[in-house]
Design an enzyme around this catalytic site. Sequence first.
Site, PDB file in Angstrom:
ATOM      1  N   CYS A   1      48.816  45.776  43.066  1.00  0.00           N
ATOM      2  CA  CYS A   1      50.268  45.681  43.217  1.00  0.00           C
ATOM      3  C   CYS A   1      50.605  45.704  44.701  1.00  0.00           C
ATOM      4  O   CYS A   1      49.742  45.924  45.543  1.00  0.00           O
ATOM      5  CB  CYS A   1      50.971  46.792  42.462  1.00  0.00           C
ATOM      6  SG  CYS A   1      50.591  48.438  43.044  1.00  0.00           S
ATOM      7  N   GLY A   2      51.861  45.500  44.991  1.00  0.00           N
ATOM      8  CA  GLY A   2      52.284  45.405  46.378  1.00  0.00           C
ATOM      9  C   GLY A   2      52.436  46.731  47.090  1.00  0.00           C
ATOM     10  O   GLY A   2      52.067  46.866  48.253  1.00  0.00           O
TER      11      GLY A   2
END
Length: 92
Positions: A8-9
């Site tokens: 994920c970011g």
Amino acid sequence: MKKVIVACGGAVATSTVAANKIRELAKREGIPVEVSQCRVNELDSKKDGIDLIVTTAKVRKDYGVPVIHGVAFVSGINIAATEQNILNVLKQ
């Protein structure tokens, strides 16, 4: 055993949701899988030996393994297509 990284970011919330869905999918299909999580900026250092990368953030880089955008696990939109894409890789 297939190895999957879910990235994920930022934090790990969305990757946790996606990772759990992938574990459930693999179990349902009888595919042995090891799922780990990381941030997108850690992928370069963690990609060795991985069969599939699933991201909940936009990724354009080629890591030498299949990359599937897994935001469907968070949004609920196109889950079946995303699951099928994951299964196609895991069954190879």
